[in-house]
Motif scaffolding. Structure first.
Motif, mmCIF file in Angstrom:
data_model
loop_
_atom_site.group_PDB
_atom_site.id
_atom_site.type_symbol
_atom_site.label_atom_id
_atom_site.label_comp_id
_atom_site.label_asym_id
_atom_site.label_seq_id
_atom_site.Cartn_x
_atom_site.Cartn_y
_atom_site.Cartn_z
ATOM 1 N N THR A 11 0.829 -1.207 0.000
ATOM 2 C CA THR A 11 0.000 0.000 0.000
ATOM 3 C C THR A 11 0.862 1.255 0.000
ATOM 4 O OG1 THR A 11 -0.192 -0.102 2.413
ATOM 5 C CG2 THR A 11 -1.982 -1.084 1.121
ATOM 6 N N SER A 25 -2.512 10.071 -5.356
ATOM 7 C CA SER A 25 -3.863 10.386 -5.816
ATOM 8 C C SER A 25 -4.037 9.834 -7.223
ATOM 9 C CB SER A 25 -4.106 11.899 -5.804
ATOM 10 O OG SER A 25 -3.258 12.525 -6.745
ATOM 11 N N SER A 26 -5.277 9.750 -7.641
ATOM 12 C CA SER A 26 -5.574 9.272 -8.980
ATOM 13 C C SER A 26 -7.001 9.669 -9.330
ATOM 14 C CB SER A 26 -5.404 7.749 -9.060
ATOM 15 O OG SER A 26 -5.386 7.341 -10.407
ATOM 16 N N SER A 27 -7.406 9.406 -10.546
ATOM 17 C CA SER A 27 -8.761 9.736 -10.999
ATOM 18 C C SER A 27 -9.759 8.747 -10.411
ATOM 19 C CB SER A 27 -8.841 9.663 -12.521
ATOM 20 O OG SER A 27 -7.916 10.529 -13.103
ATOM 21 N N PRO A 28 -10.997 9.195 -10.151
ATOM 22 C CA PRO A 28 -12.018 8.268 -9.658
ATOM 23 C C PRO A 28 -12.177 7.080 -10.608
ATOM 24 C CG PRO A 28 -12.788 10.516 -9.470
ATOM 25 C CD PRO A 28 -11.498 10.558 -10.252
ATOM 26 N N THR A 37 -9.974 4.631 -10.857
ATOM 27 C CA THR A 37 -8.671 4.019 -11.116
ATOM 28 C C THR A 37 -8.356 3.049 -9.981
ATOM 29 O OG1 THR A 37 -7.915 6.000 -12.249
ATOM 30 C CG2 THR A 37 -6.218 4.473 -11.507
ATOM 31 N N TYR A 67 -7.462 -1.549 -4.601
ATOM 32 C CA TYR A 67 -7.776 -0.227 -4.076
ATOM 33 C C TYR A 67 -8.256 0.636 -5.228
ATOM 34 C CZ TYR A 67 -5.429 -1.724 0.153
ATOM 35 O OH TYR A 67 -5.097 -2.404 1.297
ATOM 36 N N VAL A 68 -9.444 1.263 -5.045
ATOM 37 C CA VAL A 68 -10.073 2.065 -6.097
ATOM 38 C C VAL A 68 -10.283 3.480 -5.577
ATOM 39 C CG1 VAL A 68 -12.077 2.292 -7.621
ATOM 40 C CG2 VAL A 68 -11.309 0.008 -6.905
ATOM 41 N N TRP A 69 -9.882 4.459 -6.383
ATOM 42 C CA TRP A 69 -10.099 5.862 -6.020
ATOM 43 C C TRP A 69 -11.543 6.217 -6.273
ATOM 44 C CZ3 TRP A 69 -5.350 4.202 -6.321
ATOM 45 C CH2 TRP A 69 -4.371 4.836 -5.561
ATOM 46 N N SER A 70 -12.167 6.888 -5.292
ATOM 47 C CA SER A 70 -13.576 7.266 -5.425
ATOM 48 C C SER A 70 -13.752 8.771 -5.629
ATOM 49 C CB SER A 70 -14.374 6.815 -4.211
ATOM 50 O OG SER A 70 -13.865 7.409 -3.040
#
Length: 80
Positions: free
Chosen positions: A54, A60-63, A65, A76-79
């Motif tokens: 982790t 950070s990333s786009s929702p 991703t 793990y998914v960015w929301s």
């Protein structure tokens, strides 16, 4: 590899798991209710790659991703 077959009590649905490390815990199963209306299409998920831990995830990333962390086999998914 040995498959683990799990059956939801009171239904005909079966889940076959090929990962021997997978150890599900059933907390509560409720009766299936009526089907509701179709909702809007979601944005989806894009698997961008894998990382070792982790700590290697991007800051950070786009929702939508997603990254697979190989140390724990979690996605793990960015929301937002």
């Amino acid at each position: 590899m040995t498959d683990t077959v799990l059956q939801v009590v009171g239904s005909d649905q079966i889940l076959i798991v090929s990962d021997p490390a997978f150890s599900p815990t059933i907390i509560h199963v409720e009766a299936v209710g009526p089907v509701g209306p179709v909702g809007p299409m979601g944005q989806g998920v894009t698997l961008a790659g894998t990382v070792a831990t982790t700590g290697n995830l991007p800051g950070s990333s786009s929702p939508g991703t997603a990254y697979l962390v190989t140390a724990n086999n979690h996605i793990y998914v960015w929301s937002a």
